[in-house]
Design a protein around this motif. Structure first.
Motif, PDB file in Angstrom:
ATOM      1  N   ILE B 157       0.824  -1.224   0.000  1.00  0.00           N
ATOM      2  CA  ILE B 157       0.000   0.000   0.000  1.00  0.00           C
ATOM      3  C   ILE B 157       0.855   1.270   0.000  1.00  0.00           C
ATOM      4  CG2 ILE B 157      -1.853  -1.207   1.213  1.00  0.00           C
ATOM      5  CD1 ILE B 157      -1.244   0.476   3.701  1.00  0.00           C
ATOM      6  N   GLY B 158       2.082   1.190   0.502  1.00  0.00           N
ATOM      7  CA  GLY B 158       2.942   2.370   0.587  1.00  0.00           C
ATOM      8  C   GLY B 158       2.655   3.173   1.842  1.00  0.00           C
ATOM      9  N   VAL B 159       3.665   3.218   2.727  1.00  0.00           N
ATOM     10  CA  VAL B 159       3.548   3.969   3.978  1.00  0.00           C
ATOM     11  C   VAL B 159       4.825   4.782   4.119  1.00  0.00           C
ATOM     12  CG1 VAL B 159       3.439   3.772   6.508  1.00  0.00           C
ATOM     13  CG2 VAL B 159       2.139   2.176   5.081  1.00  0.00           C
ATOM     14  N   PHE B 160       4.707   6.069   4.412  1.00  0.00           N
ATOM     15  CA  PHE B 160       5.942   6.819   4.645  1.00  0.00           C
ATOM     16  C   PHE B 160       6.298   6.812   6.124  1.00  0.00           C
ATOM     17  CE2 PHE B 160       3.009  10.615   4.846  1.00  0.00           C
ATOM     18  CZ  PHE B 160       3.369  11.108   6.097  1.00  0.00           C
ATOM     19  N   GLY B 161       7.581   7.030   6.402  1.00  0.00           N
ATOM     20  CA  GLY B 161       8.037   7.018   7.790  1.00  0.00           C
ATOM     21  C   GLY B 161       9.556   6.962   7.814  1.00  0.00           C
ATOM     22  N   THR B 162      10.100   6.805   9.019  1.00  0.00           N
ATOM     23  CA  THR B 162      11.550   6.728   9.165  1.00  0.00           C
ATOM     24  C   THR B 162      11.887   5.650  10.192  1.00  0.00           C
ATOM     25  OG1 THR B 162      11.318   8.515  10.778  1.00  0.00           O
ATOM     26  CG2 THR B 162      12.161   9.117   8.595  1.00  0.00           C
ATOM     27  N   LYS B 163      13.054   5.078  10.049  1.00  0.00           N
ATOM     28  CA  LYS B 163      13.520   4.105  11.043  1.00  0.00           C
ATOM     29  C   LYS B 163      13.982   4.864  12.272  1.00  0.00           C
ATOM     30  CE  LYS B 163      13.883   0.498   7.912  1.00  0.00           C
ATOM     31  NZ  LYS B 163      13.058  -0.702   7.960  1.00  0.00           N
ATOM     32  N   LEU B 175       8.425   4.470   2.817  1.00  0.00           N
ATOM     33  CA  LEU B 175       8.804   5.458   1.811  1.00  0.00           C
ATOM     34  C   LEU B 175       9.299   6.685   2.568  1.00  0.00           C
ATOM     35  CD1 LEU B 175       5.577   5.193  -0.417  1.00  0.00           C
ATOM     36  CD2 LEU B 175       7.750   4.001  -0.772  1.00  0.00           C
ATOM     37  N   SER B 176       9.999   7.586   1.867  1.00  0.00           N
ATOM     38  CA  SER B 176      10.542   8.732   2.600  1.00  0.00           C
ATOM     39  C   SER B 176       9.415   9.691   3.002  1.00  0.00           C
ATOM     40  CB  SER B 176      11.603   9.444   1.771  1.00  0.00           C
ATOM     41  OG  SER B 176      11.048   9.817   0.541  1.00  0.00           O
ATOM     42  N   PRO B 177       9.538  10.298   4.171  1.00  0.00           N
ATOM     43  CA  PRO B 177       8.468  11.168   4.681  1.00  0.00           C
ATOM     44  C   PRO B 177       8.553  12.564   4.064  1.00  0.00           C
ATOM     45  CG  PRO B 177      10.256  11.119   6.248  1.00  0.00           C
ATOM     46  CD  PRO B 177      10.670  10.224   5.098  1.00  0.00           C
ATOM     47  N   PRO B 178       7.443  13.300   4.073  1.00  0.00           N
ATOM     48  CA  PRO B 178       7.494  14.699   3.626  1.00  0.00           C
ATOM     49  C   PRO B 178       8.212  15.561   4.663  1.00  0.00           C
ATOM     50  CG  PRO B 178       5.307  14.176   4.455  1.00  0.00           C
ATOM     51  CD  PRO B 178       6.095  12.899   4.515  1.00  0.00           C
ATOM     52  N   ASP B 348       0.055  23.037   3.280  1.00  0.00           N
ATOM     53  CA  ASP B 348      -0.869  21.900   3.173  1.00  0.00           C
ATOM     54  C   ASP B 348      -0.219  20.548   3.492  1.00  0.00           C
ATOM     55  OD1 ASP B 348      -3.027  23.469   2.525  1.00  0.00           O
ATOM     56  OD2 ASP B 348      -2.855  23.146   0.358  1.00  0.00           O
ATOM     57  N   GLY B 349       0.785  20.171   2.706  1.00  0.00           N
ATOM     58  CA  GLY B 349       1.385  18.849   2.899  1.00  0.00           C
ATOM     59  C   GLY B 349       0.409  17.729   2.591  1.00  0.00           C
ATOM     60  N   VAL B 350       0.629  16.562   3.164  1.00  0.00           N
ATOM     61  CA  VAL B 350      -0.299  15.452   2.976  1.00  0.00           C
ATOM     62  C   VAL B 350      -1.531  15.700   3.850  1.00  0.00           C
ATOM     63  CG1 VAL B 350       1.670  13.900   2.586  1.00  0.00           C
ATOM     64  CG2 VAL B 350       0.556  13.931   4.834  1.00  0.00           C
ATOM     65  N   GLY B 351      -2.546  14.897   3.661  1.00  0.00           N
ATOM     66  CA  GLY B 351      -3.771  15.095   4.448  1.00  0.00           C
ATOM     67  C   GLY B 351      -3.665  14.496   5.831  1.00  0.00           C
ATOM     68  N   GLY B 352      -2.678  14.915   6.577  1.00  0.00           N
ATOM     69  CA  GLY B 352      -2.489  14.395   7.931  1.00  0.00           C
ATOM     70  C   GLY B 352      -1.172  14.900   8.464  1.00  0.00           C
ATOM     71  N   MET B 353      -0.844  14.465   9.674  1.00  0.00           N
ATOM     72  CA  MET B 353       0.362  14.971  10.335  1.00  0.00           C
ATOM     73  C   MET B 353       1.632  14.440   9.662  1.00  0.00           C
ATOM     74  SD  MET B 353      -0.435  12.483  13.478  1.00  0.00           S
ATOM     75  CE  MET B 353      -0.016  10.736  13.418  1.00  0.00           C
ATOM     76  N   HIS B 354       2.653  15.267   9.605  1.00  0.00           N
ATOM     77  CA  HIS B 354       3.960  14.820   9.112  1.00  0.00           C
ATOM     78  C   HIS B 354       4.832  14.302  10.253  1.00  0.00           C
ATOM     79  CE1 HIS B 354       3.871  17.447   5.192  1.00  0.00           C
ATOM     80  NE2 HIS B 354       2.789  16.725   5.358  1.00  0.00           N
ATOM     81  N   MET B 355       4.491  14.705  11.486  1.00  0.00           N
ATOM     82  CA  MET B 355       5.237  14.207  12.643  1.00  0.00           C
ATOM     83  C   MET B 355       4.242  13.833  13.733  1.00  0.00           C
ATOM     84  SD  MET B 355       8.620  16.599  12.797  1.00  0.00           S
ATOM     85  CE  MET B 355       9.568  15.234  13.468  1.00  0.00           C
ATOM     86  N   TYR B 356       4.674  13.007  14.675  1.00  0.00           N
ATOM     87  CA  TYR B 356       3.811  12.650  15.807  1.00  0.00           C
ATOM     88  C   TYR B 356       4.677  12.217  16.973  1.00  0.00           C
ATOM     89  CZ  TYR B 356       4.115   7.482  15.908  1.00  0.00           C
ATOM     90  OH  TYR B 356       4.532   6.185  16.071  1.00  0.00           O
ATOM     91  N   MET B 357       4.030  12.007  18.121  1.00  0.00           N
ATOM     92  CA  MET B 357       4.742  11.559  19.297  1.00  0.00           C
ATOM     93  C   MET B 357       4.294  10.138  19.641  1.00  0.00           C
ATOM     94  SD  MET B 357       4.159  14.867  19.112  1.00  0.00           S
ATOM     95  CE  MET B 357       3.420  16.126  20.116  1.00  0.00           C
ATOM     96  N   PRO B 358       5.137   9.137  19.400  1.00  0.00           N
ATOM     97  CA  PRO B 358       4.784   7.791  19.861  1.00  0.00           C
ATOM     98  C   PRO B 358       4.846   7.770  21.390  1.00  0.00           C
ATOM     99  CG  PRO B 358       7.063   7.841  19.115  1.00  0.00           C
ATOM    100  CD  PRO B 358       6.500   9.205  18.850  1.00  0.00           C
ATOM    101  N   TRP B 359       4.319   6.731  21.992  1.00  0.00           N
ATOM    102  CA  TRP B 359       4.372   6.607  23.457  1.00  0.00           C
ATOM    103  C   TRP B 359       5.830   6.613  23.904  1.00  0.00           C
ATOM    104  CZ3 TRP B 359       2.414   7.723  27.717  1.00  0.00           C
ATOM    105  CH2 TRP B 359       2.613   6.996  28.897  1.00  0.00           C
TER     106      TRP B 359
END
Lengths: 198, 567
Positions: B157-163, B175-178, B348-359
């Motif tokens: 499906i393709g998911v962006f993110g980082t290790k 995939l690489s994040p915005p 605008d960016g993508v239709g959602g957050m480009h960053m977040y806080m995991p637990w």
């Protein structure tokens, strides 16, 4: 900083995407533009004429227009609520909703009745000073604390102010006034320009 | 009199529902060689016609509010079709003393047309709750069982993110994040200051051309549906690949009423209402995949009564409808002086957050068990109806000065949303309402709901964290929440986060669970429930990615069993 790209380059990059496609039914990007233009064309197709109110009487609609334009006036920075189409939008919603009819339809009648009691004239026939006087009373909740007879007017004006803001800031001129840039087709998101210190 | 029409064909598999699980099952099963018929209660989806991507609010007469302003309650007129808190003719009820809301969808693709595209893996510890803190139950599977399927889903499906190597948020195939937006740059800096982990988010939005789909064009309107299918929806990514096989039949407007048990003790058909003709029909198959959304799946099983299963199909354990959970949700926001000085720019960016806080407090003793993550957003987004109500209420008055105040405040607000883990409790469940049927004659669900103290403490911690982050960034936190009552510390009513699940749970023991670890009913071997009904717990991860991974895994198992002749 925003880098809009031309229609030609969209199609070009899209073509590359589709060539790599095997299984999926990909809906081309230009369809997005198509949808956009379709809606615009539908709107343009209806002949430009004076808006015929669906709910308010001619007199009430004029009062609504006057109030909207007073809430968000035309000034040196932008047009006002009338140019933004707010009264049409409010009339349309009011024609469909009992709640709006009660608050806004009833509110405009309350305003006229109150002006007749105070000034012997409906709101539109009042002098600019009288209009300002009554609006200054119903534009602030604290006034209803000292004079309970104003509270229906305060509720009405608060509702009208919010729905007028909706009409104004969702309009082309309102969006431009805020300086929103976007809803575009970018090949890359440019990120954030340097942020000034807090 | 409605006529029962018998369909002559017997399909290999009948799938009920076309969302995250139904779509994934359809892809895997048809590609594996099986013939599949899918029942969807809503109409077909036509993205070109139905999506309002790139439409400006002033191009719609209602400016996004919908007829009589009603769309405002359902995320606005721009939302992709067809999802709503209330569906005409298809009610649900809530027991006295409970507060619960149920967002449902009736369209091909279901709620994957609307979801936030947040695609988070569960962590190893999420599968082992009871072993970790003594509450709830362990899953019958471990992270290692699901990990290969997370890989497969993400790759497809393709998911962006980082290790990032954060133990509460396992890395995936990304995939690489915005690039971050200004709002995200500011919050990241504040989080670094106070020791909160803030990393690029993981969203099912493709930042480069992927499997034949065009890359995201950064209009920020994923929730409207994406004509170029650059975000994930079952309708545009899973179902088309099933359709390519020529082994796939999709029946729309088909509201499943009952799974019919045959004389052999196996399910043999689904009775459904053909909404267009208001007649009852039957479709026959050798195996059944239920993916109608967790509570609809439970409802279908509970309504499938027979002499063998008086309390509902595959419900000898009595667990169907129990263990209902939703995410713990609490929101807040602040205004940031840095943002008042930002020049107009495309945010605008993508239709959602480009960053977040995991637990991030996973290695310490907290006042509550389990954890939460934080989503956030704001800044110079496309203005919409309702956006300036608070400014109008706060400033009052009228005229150019009010107009200017709105402009000054525009783009300076950042909102947070905490999403935490609820521990199942005996007071939260759904059951068939004995008094109510929908317009198709199908008995409806009645919900019971109660938060426990653990969730309230978690919501309080969320509010404290939002304030700390805001203040560390030099902003002003503007949210005030009650400290008691049904929404203490801003905790939302049950169901509002739209992560309701767990009502047909899996487990090793047929006495305490309805499904085995492959989503197969203990009681009826040719019935599978592959949506989030099967979940044993509801960690602080949005469920959709895990629904797809578990469905992929269960579908491969189903294929295997079919080949062995076991179904």
């Amino acid at each position: 900083m925003s880098r809009g790209i031309s229609r030609r380059s969209i199609l070009k990059s899209l073509g590359m995407g589709v060539a790599a496609s095997s299984v999926l039914r990909v809906i081309p990007l230009q369809a997005a533009e198509h949808a956009h233009h379709m809606v615009a064309a539908e709107k343009a197709a209806s002949p430009v004429k004076a808006y015929a109110p669906k709910y308010f009487s001619a007199h009430q609609y004029k009062t609504l227009q006057k109030l909207c334009q007073t809430i968000f006036p035309a000034d040196s920075d932008s047009g006002g609520a009338i140019e933004a189409g707010a009264p049409e939008f409010i009339d349309l919603l009011t024609s469909e909703s009992n709640e709006y009819q009660q608050v806004l339809g009833g509110g405009i009648m309350w305003l006229d009745n109150t002006c007749i009691d105070r000034y012997d004239k409906v709101y539109l026939d009042c002098s600019p000073e009288q209009q300002k006087e009554i609006l200054d009373k119903i534009a602030y909740r604290k006034n209803a604390v000292t004079d309970v007879s104003l509270s229906q007017g305060v509720e009405f004006f608060s509702f009208l102010r919010k729905i007028t803001a909706d009409g104004f800031f969702t309009s082309e001129i309102g969006i431009k006034y805020l300086g929103y840039i976007g809803s575009a087709f970018l090949t890359e998101f440019p990120g954030c320009p340097p942020v000034p210190e807090a | 009199m409605a006529q029962i029409t018998r369909s002559p064909k017997v399909y290999d598999v009948c799938i009920i529902g076309s969302g995250a699980s139904g779509g994934t099952a359809a892809k895997i099963l048809t590609e594996g060689g099986l013939s599949v018929v899918m029942l969807e209660a809503g109409p077909p989806l036509n993205p070109e016609k139905d999506f309002k991507e790139h439409v400006w609010p002033y191009q719609l007469p209602h400016r996004g509010l919908g007829v009589a302003g009603k769309a405002a309650e359902n995320f606005g007129e721009f939302l992709a079709p067809d999802g709503a808190w209330e569906i005409d003719g298809e009610p649900y009820t809530v027991a006295a003393g409970s507060r619960f809301r149920w967002f449902r969808s009736r369209i091909v693709g279901g709620r994957t047309n609307h979801w936030g595209r947040i695609a988070l893996r569960f962590a190893p510890v999420d599968f082992k709750s009871r072993s970790t803190d003594g509450m709830g139950d362990d899953w019958p599977i471990a992270y290692e069982d699901v990990a290969p399927y997370y890989d497969k889903v993400e790759s497809y499906i393709g998911v962006f993110g980082t290790k990032e190597n954060v133990s509460s948020a396992p890395d995936g195939v990304f995939l690489s994040p915005p690039k971050p937006r200004c709002t995200e740059t500011i919050i990241k800096k504040a989080c670094d200051k106070i020791g909160v982990i803030c990393i690029p988010s993981r969203l099912a939005v493709i930042t480069q051309a992927h499997n034949g789909r065009a890359a995201c064009h950064y209009c920020g309107q994923c929730g409207r549906g994406c004509i170029s299918a650059s975000n994930f929806s079952s309708s545009q990514v899973m179902i088309p690949s099933a359709e390519q096989t020529d082994r796939f039949t999709l029946l729309t407007g088909a509201m499943a009423r009952e799974i019919v048990l045959g004389k052999s003790g196996k399910a043999e058909a689904v009775s459904y209402i053909d909404k267009a003709t208001r007649t009852e029909k039957k479709v026959y198959a050798k195996a059944f995949v239920v993916g109608a959304s967790a509570c609809e799946s439970a409802r279908l099983l509970l309504n499938s009564k027979s002499t063998q299963f008086a309390d509902g199909l595959a419900n000898s354990s009595g667990v169907i409808g129990r263990y209902l959970t939703d995410s713990v949700g609490s929101s807040g926001g602040g205004v940031f002086p840095q943002l008042t000085k930002m020049p107009p720019h495309n945010h605008d960016g993508v239709g959602g957050m480009h960053m977040y806080m995991p637990w991030w407090k996973f290695d310490r003793k907290n006042e509550f068990l389990r954890g939460y993550h934080i989503e956030f957003g704001g800044g110079r987004t496309l203005p919409g109806a309702g956006e300036f109500h608070a400014v109008c209420e706060y400033n009052e008055g009228y005229g150019s000065s009010l107009k200017k105040k709105c402009k000054d405040v525009y783009g300076t607000y950042i909102g947070y949303a905490g999403r935490g883990e609820m521990i199942p409790n005996e007071h939260s469940y759904c059951e068939i309402d004995p008094n109510t049927v929908d317009e198709w004659g199908i008995p409806v669900l009645r919900f019971h709901w109660q938060w426990s103290d653990n969730e309230i403490k978690m919501a309080r911690d969320m509010q404290q964290t939002f304030r700390q982050i805001t203040e560390a960034a030099g902003g002003t936190y503007v949210t005030n929440t009650a400290t008691d009552g049904p929404n203490a510390y801003g905790i939302e009513d049950g169901g509002v986060i739209i992560h309701e699940l767990g009502v047909v749970r899996m487990g090793n023991n047929p006495k305490t669970s309805a499904l085995n670890s492959f989503c197969q009913a203990h009681d009826v071997k040719n019935v599978f429930v592959m949506d989030a009904a099967s979940f044993v717990s509801n960690p602080d991860k949005n469920p959709t990615l895990t629904i797809m991974a578990l469905t992929w895994r269960a579908s491969e198992y189903l294929l295997d069993e079919a080949k062995k002749g076991n179904l």
